[in-house]
Design an enzyme around this catalytic site. Structure first.
Site, PDB file in Angstrom:
ATOM      1  N   ASP A   1     -26.597  21.404 -45.835  1.00 42.07           N
ATOM      2  CA  ASP A   1     -26.317  22.582 -45.019  1.00 42.07           C
ATOM      3  C   ASP A   1     -27.605  23.185 -44.483  1.00 42.07           C
ATOM      4  O   ASP A   1     -27.587  23.949 -43.517  1.00 42.07           O
ATOM      5  CB  ASP A   1     -25.578  23.641 -45.852  1.00 42.07           C
ATOM      6  CG  ASP A   1     -24.144  23.231 -46.160  1.00 42.07           C
ATOM      7  OD1 ASP A   1     -23.673  22.234 -45.574  1.00 42.07           O
ATOM      8  OD2 ASP A   1     -23.512  23.902 -46.989  1.00 42.07           O
TER       9      ASP A   1
ATOM     10  N   ASP B   1     -34.237  46.438 -49.330  1.00 41.40           N
ATOM     11  CA  ASP B   1     -35.182  45.341 -49.134  1.00 41.40           C
ATOM     12  C   ASP B   1     -35.181  44.859 -47.686  1.00 41.40           C
ATOM     13  O   ASP B   1     -36.225  44.461 -47.158  1.00 41.40           O
ATOM     14  CB  ASP B   1     -34.834  44.179 -50.066  1.00 41.40           C
ATOM     15  CG  ASP B   1     -35.224  44.470 -51.508  1.00 41.40           C
ATOM     16  OD1 ASP B   1     -35.970  45.437 -51.736  1.00 41.40           O
ATOM     17  OD2 ASP B   1     -34.771  43.723 -52.406  1.00 41.40           O
ATOM     18  N   GLY B   2     -34.021  44.877 -47.029  1.00 43.81           N
ATOM     19  CA  GLY B   2     -33.962  44.473 -45.631  1.00 43.81           C
ATOM     20  C   GLY B   2     -34.810  45.358 -44.745  1.00 43.81           C
ATOM     21  O   GLY B   2     -35.455  44.889 -43.800  1.00 43.81           O
TER      22      GLY B   2
ATOM     23  N   ASN C   1     -40.123  36.902 -47.336  1.00 41.06           N
ATOM     24  CA  ASN C   1     -39.132  36.311 -48.244  1.00 41.06           C
ATOM     25  C   ASN C   1     -39.013  34.800 -48.085  1.00 41.06           C
ATOM     26  O   ASN C   1     -39.301  34.049 -49.004  1.00 41.06           O
ATOM     27  CB  ASN C   1     -37.760  36.947 -48.033  1.00 41.06           C
ATOM     28  CG  ASN C   1     -37.425  37.971 -49.090  1.00 41.06           C
ATOM     29  OD1 ASN C   1     -38.264  38.339 -49.897  1.00 41.06           O
ATOM     30  ND2 ASN C   1     -36.193  38.447 -49.084  1.00 41.06           N
ATOM     31  N   ASP C   2     -38.550  34.361 -46.913  1.00 36.75           N
ATOM     32  CA  ASP C   2     -38.279  32.932 -46.768  1.00 36.75           C
ATOM     33  C   ASP C   2     -38.147  32.512 -45.315  1.00 36.75           C
ATOM     34  O   ASP C   2     -37.961  33.332 -44.415  1.00 36.75           O
ATOM     35  CB  ASP C   2     -37.009  32.539 -47.533  1.00 36.75           C
ATOM     36  CG  ASP C   2     -35.812  33.428 -47.218  1.00 36.75           C
ATOM     37  OD1 ASP C   2     -35.668  33.831 -46.042  1.00 36.75           O
ATOM     38  OD2 ASP C   2     -35.023  33.738 -48.139  1.00 36.75           O
TER      39      ASP C   2
END
Length: 283
Positions: free
Chosen positions: A168, A59-60, A138-139
């Site tokens: 965080d 996926d990366g 993705n994000d």
């Protein structure tokens, strides 16, 4: 398919060998090219006259390649040599027998929504020149830059102040990215073809602690307050420093990731627990 490109993960020694094997055994010859997934500029140029890009990795690898070819609207076909492989379509065993079906055409194209993030420095408004835009499949994550310090973030959705929280960090994920970092932080899994987005705080100490599911047209601003510096991460590998007073605006990207699929859409749900490393109870 007239021209086929292959982008491989050069951290996997076998990936380049498989790329050459595909070109040789399927007689793609002059109608093909091979590049590293990290070569974004070269990928963008070569994709101009390409009908399909095959990725070899995980996926990366898809995330890296997609940022280069999404503006071209070219479909991707992923061969998994990684771990989870949520976005990949094929695995190495039997890939030579299966690939001709995809190259012959007629497969469905699955389109996935993306995000667009722009960074504004202290004192700048939306009329100012922004850094970016950066496009994410993705994000987009705003997180602390020092291990021991939390950050203070004011979240604004469609112009309305929602919450100021100390945490965080915070994640804004697409439906595709809902199985990634957002899920690990307690967020829900969305249907990957949904255009909704998910806002998930990371270990929030004060303020918003729950996940929000937002409509596709939502505009989300993250204002970094307090005194701690932060980092904005786009799809986990494109990182930019954020200083107190800076802010990030995230909207729906005009681009969409396009995947070549033979499997029916329910294949995602049928393989979900296996890909997550979970087991079905009572089976």
């Amino acid at each position: 398919m007239k021209t086929v490109g292959i982008a491989y993960n050069d951290l996997i020694p076998e990936a380049l060998d498989l790329a050459h094997a595909i070109v040789g055994e399927l007689n793609l010859g002059a109608n093909s090219w091979i590049l590293r997934a990290e070569d974004a500029e070269d990928l963008y140029v070569r994709a101009a006259e390409t009908d399909l890009v095959i990725t070899i990795g995980g996926d990366g690898t898809i995330l890296r390649v997609n940022r280069a070819i999404a503006p071209r609207g070219i479909p991707l076909l992923g061969i998994n040599m990684g771990r989870l492989g949520f976005m990949t379509e094929l695995t190495v065993p039997g890939v030579m027998e299966q690939l001709p079906r995809y190259l012959a055409g007629g497969m469905r194209v699955s389109e996935h929504s993306m995000l667009m993030a722009s960074v504004y420095r202290r004192g700048e408004d939306e009329a100012s020149v922004a850094e970016g835009p950066y496009h994410a499949l993705n994000d987009v994550v705003l997180s602390r830059s020092r291990v021991s310090r939390v950050i203070t973030v004011r979240a604004v959705i469609d112009g309305a102040d929602v919450s100021t929280f100390r945490a965080d960090g915070v994640i804004l994920a697409t439906a595709t990215g809902s199985t990634g970092y957002s899920f690990a932080a307690g967020g829900p899994i969305l249907d990957p073809l949904s255009d909704d987005v998910v806002l998930t705080p990371l270990a929030s100490h004060v303020g918003l602690t729950t996940t929000l599911v937002l409509r596709p047209t939502s505009s989300v601003d993250f204002h970094l307050e307090g005194s701690q510096e932060a980092i904005i991460s786009v799809d986990g590998f494109e990182n930019h420093p954020i200083a107190p007073g800076d802010w990030v605006r995230i909207t729906r990207s005009p681009y969409r990731a396009r995947f070549l699929r033979a499997n029916e859409h329910n294949y995602f749900w049928a393989t979900l627990t296996r890909r997550l490393g979970l087991s079905l109870q009572g089976r």
